[in-house]
Design a protein around this motif. Structure first.
Motif, PDB file in Angstrom:
ATOM      1  N   SER A 157      81.375 -14.144  47.226  1.00 21.32           N
ATOM      2  CA  SER A 157      81.020 -12.779  47.131  1.00 21.32           C
ATOM      3  C   SER A 157      79.976 -12.157  47.929  1.00 21.32           C
ATOM      4  N   LEU A 158      79.492 -13.023  49.000  1.00 18.71           N
ATOM      5  CA  LEU A 158      78.442 -12.470  49.871  1.00 18.71           C
ATOM      6  C   LEU A 158      79.073 -12.268  51.359  1.00 18.71           C
ATOM      7  N   TRP A 159      78.662 -10.827  51.728  1.00 22.79           N
ATOM      8  CA  TRP A 159      78.660 -10.262  53.005  1.00 22.79           C
ATOM      9  C   TRP A 159      77.316  -9.903  53.798  1.00 22.79           C
ATOM     10  N   ALA A 160      77.484 -10.043  54.915  1.00 28.12           N
ATOM     11  CA  ALA A 160      76.560  -9.713  55.983  1.00 28.12           C
ATOM     12  C   ALA A 160      76.777  -8.049  56.421  1.00 28.12           C
ATOM     13  N   ILE A 161      75.791  -7.447  55.900  1.00 25.82           N
ATOM     14  CA  ILE A 161      76.168  -6.030  56.335  1.00 25.82           C
ATOM     15  C   ILE A 161      75.607  -5.338  57.601  1.00 25.82           C
ATOM     16  N   GLN A 162      76.560  -4.856  58.029  1.00 24.41           N
ATOM     17  CA  GLN A 162      76.517  -4.240  59.676  1.00 24.41           C
ATOM     18  C   GLN A 162      76.386  -2.750  59.725  1.00 24.41           C
ATOM     19  N   THR A 163      76.304  -2.178  60.844  1.00 24.81           N
ATOM     20  CA  THR A 163      76.550  -0.904  61.062  1.00 24.81           C
ATOM     21  C   THR A 163      77.809  -0.812  62.130  1.00 24.81           C
ATOM     22  N   PRO A 164      78.415   0.413  62.155  1.00 28.19           N
ATOM     23  CA  PRO A 164      78.378   1.557  61.264  1.00 28.19           C
ATOM     24  C   PRO A 164      78.466   1.714  59.908  1.00 28.19           C
ATOM     25  N   GLN A 165      77.836   2.767  59.098  1.00 29.59           N
ATOM     26  CA  GLN A 165      78.039   3.009  57.725  1.00 29.59           C
ATOM     27  C   GLN A 165      78.402   4.378  57.780  1.00 29.59           C
ATOM     28  N   THR A 166      79.162   4.762  56.889  1.00 24.95           N
ATOM     29  CA  THR A 166      79.971   6.168  56.942  1.00 24.95           C
ATOM     30  C   THR A 166      79.969   6.519  55.542  1.00 24.95           C
ATOM     31  N   PHE A 167      79.557   8.043  55.565  1.00 19.36           N
ATOM     32  CA  PHE A 167      79.355   8.808  54.195  1.00 19.36           C
ATOM     33  C   PHE A 167      79.500  10.080  54.551  1.00 19.36           C
ATOM     34  N   ARG A 168      79.882  10.931  53.565  1.00 20.38           N
ATOM     35  CA  ARG A 168      79.911  12.409  53.435  1.00 20.38           C
ATOM     36  C   ARG A 168      78.485  12.901  53.774  1.00 20.38           C
ATOM     37  N   VAL A 169      78.408  13.770  54.642  1.00 18.21           N
ATOM     38  CA  VAL A 169      76.881  14.201  54.837  1.00 18.21           C
ATOM     39  C   VAL A 169      76.319  14.525  53.641  1.00 18.21           C
ATOM     40  N   SER A 170      76.934  15.355  52.799  1.00 16.20           N
ATOM     41  CA  SER A 170      76.313  15.943  51.706  1.00 16.20           C
ATOM     42  C   SER A 170      75.877  14.716  50.601  1.00 16.20           C
ATOM     43  N   ASP A 171      76.624  13.714  50.695  1.00 16.78           N
ATOM     44  CA  ASP A 171      76.393  12.642  49.785  1.00 16.78           C
ATOM     45  C   ASP A 171      75.055  11.876  50.291  1.00 16.78           C
ATOM     46  N   LEU A 172      75.005  11.684  51.685  1.00 18.87           N
ATOM     47  CA  LEU A 172      73.856  10.778  52.235  1.00 18.87           C
ATOM     48  C   LEU A 172      72.586  11.850  52.167  1.00 18.87           C
ATOM     49  N   LEU A 173      72.668  13.048  52.296  1.00 25.79           N
ATOM     50  CA  LEU A 173      71.620  13.896  52.326  1.00 25.79           C
ATOM     51  C   LEU A 173      70.987  13.720  50.900  1.00 25.79           C
ATOM     52  N   LYS A 174      71.883  13.976  50.001  1.00 33.21           N
ATOM     53  CA  LYS A 174      71.412  13.826  48.453  1.00 33.21           C
ATOM     54  C   LYS A 174      70.706  12.477  48.429  1.00 33.21           C
ATOM     55  N   ALA A 175      71.298  11.518  48.579  1.00 28.42           N
ATOM     56  CA  ALA A 175      70.711  10.105  48.578  1.00 28.42           C
ATOM     57  C   ALA A 175      69.308  10.088  49.199  1.00 28.42           C
ATOM     58  N   HIS A 176      69.055  10.591  50.624  1.00 37.89           N
ATOM     59  CA  HIS A 176      67.976  10.471  51.063  1.00 37.89           C
ATOM     60  C   HIS A 176      66.690  11.308  50.291  1.00 37.89           C
ATOM     61  N   GLN A 177      67.114  12.485  49.901  1.00 42.20           N
ATOM     62  CA  GLN A 177      66.352  13.315  49.262  1.00 42.20           C
ATOM     63  C   GLN A 177      65.813  12.684  48.049  1.00 42.20           C
ATOM     64  N   GLU A 178      66.847  12.167  47.135  1.00 40.02           N
ATOM     65  CA  GLU A 178      66.268  11.573  45.751  1.00 40.02           C
ATOM     66  C   GLU A 178      65.391  10.369  46.177  1.00 40.02           C
ATOM     67  N   ALA A 179      65.576   9.502  47.301  1.00 39.31           N
ATOM     68  CA  ALA A 179      64.994   8.487  47.606  1.00 39.31           C
ATOM     69  C   ALA A 179      63.519   8.894  47.823  1.00 39.31           C
TER      70      ALA A 179
ATOM     71  N   SER B 276      73.218   2.543  52.974  1.00 35.67           N
ATOM     72  CA  SER B 276      74.221   2.206  51.895  1.00 35.67           C
ATOM     73  C   SER B 276      73.636   1.965  50.427  1.00 35.67           C
ATOM     74  N   MET B 277      72.418   1.568  50.860  1.00 36.69           N
ATOM     75  CA  MET B 277      71.502   1.249  49.518  1.00 36.69           C
ATOM     76  C   MET B 277      71.093   2.419  48.686  1.00 36.69           C
ATOM     77  N   LEU B 278      70.982   3.517  49.723  1.00 34.96           N
ATOM     78  CA  LEU B 278      70.381   4.757  48.989  1.00 34.96           C
ATOM     79  C   LEU B 278      71.619   5.420  48.375  1.00 34.96           C
ATOM     80  N   VAL B 279      72.683   5.336  48.866  1.00 34.69           N
ATOM     81  CA  VAL B 279      73.879   6.025  48.095  1.00 34.69           C
ATOM     82  C   VAL B 279      74.361   5.167  47.028  1.00 34.69           C
ATOM     83  N   GLU B 280      74.060   3.874  47.068  1.00 31.53           N
ATOM     84  CA  GLU B 280      74.476   3.196  45.660  1.00 31.53           C
ATOM     85  C   GLU B 280      73.639   3.467  44.695  1.00 31.53           C
ATOM     86  N   ARG B 281      72.459   3.766  45.008  1.00 26.37           N
ATOM     87  CA  ARG B 281      71.685   4.332  44.065  1.00 26.37           C
ATOM     88  C   ARG B 281      71.845   5.558  43.108  1.00 26.37           C
ATOM     89  N   ILE B 282      72.571   6.421  43.779  1.00 26.08           N
ATOM     90  CA  ILE B 282      72.867   7.549  43.067  1.00 26.08           C
ATOM     91  C   ILE B 282      74.380   7.480  42.553  1.00 26.08           C
TER      92      ILE B 282
END
Length: 239
Positions: A156-178, A189-195
Motif C-alpha cells: 500500500s506504500l508508494w514513493a511520490i514523485q513529480t510531476p503532479q497534475t491538477f486543475r488550476v482552480s483546484d490547486l489555487l483553492k487548496a493553496h489559499q485554504e492552506a 497533493s497533500m494540499l489538494v487532498e485536504r480539501i
C-alpha cells in the motif's frame, strides 16, 4: 481559458545536502545545467502550452539568459520564489493561464515524456494525479526512542514523485485554504487532498530521481551516459 497544459518548474531551493557552493539545480550534468535538462523535457512536449520557472531571486537573470541560449520557447516567465517550496509553487501558479497545471521539481531531469502524458491523462479522468513508484523496501514506523512500533503493508506504500497534475482552480483553492490557517504541506497533493479532491497515483519510473546528494549526481551522470550510448546505438542501427 487555454486548454493546453501549464507547467511550473520549482527550482528555488539551495540544496544544502549536495554539499556544494552552487545550488544543485545549476550544477552541470554532462554539457548543461541540471535545470536545463529538466526544462527541455517539457519544452519538447506538444501538450505543453507554457512553462513558468520559479527560481531564487539571485538566479533569475542567469536563468533568463539560459532560456534564450537553449531556445526554450515555452518558458514564458522566470520568477523568484518564496521562503518555502509551497510559497514558490503558489507564486508560479498565479502566472499560469491554462486550465490544467503540472508542478515539477527542477532537479528531476530524467522524467519520461510518456509518464508526463500518462499523468496528465489520469488527471483528466480523475481530477488530479501524481507520478509515483511502489516502495521496494520494508518500511518501519519508529517512535522517538528509536523503537519500531509498526510495519505498514508495503503493497500500500508508494514513493511520490513529480510531476503532479491538477486543475488550476483546484490547486489555487487548496493553496489559499492552506495559507489561511498557516498549513505547510510536503507536496501539492497533500494540499489538494485536504480539501477533499481525490488524487490518483500513476506509476512512473525509478530513474525519475530527485538529485539531492552527491551520490545522486553520480547516478545521474551514469543515467545520462547510458542514454547517450543508447542514442548512439540507435543511430548506428539506421546506417
Amino acid at each position: 481559458m487555454d486548454k493546453s497544459l501549464g507547467i511550473v518548474i520549482v527550482s528555488a531551493g539551495k540544496g544544502s545536502r549536495m554539499g556544494t557552493e552552487e545550488s544543485k539545480q545549476y550544477l552541470m550534468l554532462t554539457d548543461k545545467p541540471i535545470i536545463i535538462h529538466t526544462l527541455e523535457v517539457f519544452n519538447r512536449l506538444p501538450l505543453v502550452g507554457e512553462i513558468v520557472l520559479v527560481t531564487g531571486q539571485d538566479d533569475v537573470e542567469r536563468a533568463e539568459a539560459w532560456v534564450q541560449e537553449y531556445n526554450l520557447d515555452k518558458v514564458v516567465k522566470v520568477i523568484s520564489g518564496g521562503s518555502e517550496r509551497q510559497h514558490s509553487v503558489y507564486k508560479g501558479l498565479l502566472e499560469i493561464h491554462t486550465e490544467w497545471i503540472m508542478i515539477h521539481d527542477g532537479v528531476r531531469p530524467f522524467v519520461e515524456a510518456s509518464d508526463i502524458e500518462a499523468c496528465y491523462e489520469m488527471a483528466l479522468r480523475v481530477g488530479a494525479s501524481v507520478l509515483a513508484v511502489p516502495v521496494k523496501d520494508t518500511i518501519k514506523k519508529v517512535d522517538g526512542s528509536g523503537i519500531i512500533v509498526a510495519t505498514p503493508d508495503r503493497q500500500s506504500l508508494w514513493a511520490i514523485q513529480t510531476p503532479q497534475t491538477f486543475r488550476v482552480s483546484d490547486l489555487l483553492k487548496a493553496h489559499q485554504e492552506a495559507q489561511s490557517i498557516g498549513f505547510v504541506g510536503t507536496d501539492d497533493s497533500m494540499l489538494v487532498e485536504r480539501i477533499g479532491i481525490p488524487v490518483a497515483v500513476v506509476q512512473g519510473s525509478y530513474s525519475n530521481i530527485k538529485l539531492t546528494t552527491p551520490d545522486d549526481l553520480e547516478y545521474a551522470e551514469f543515467i545520462e551516459k547510458r542514454k547517450g550510448e543508447r542514442c548512439y546505438d540507435t543511430s548506428r542501427a539506421r546506417v
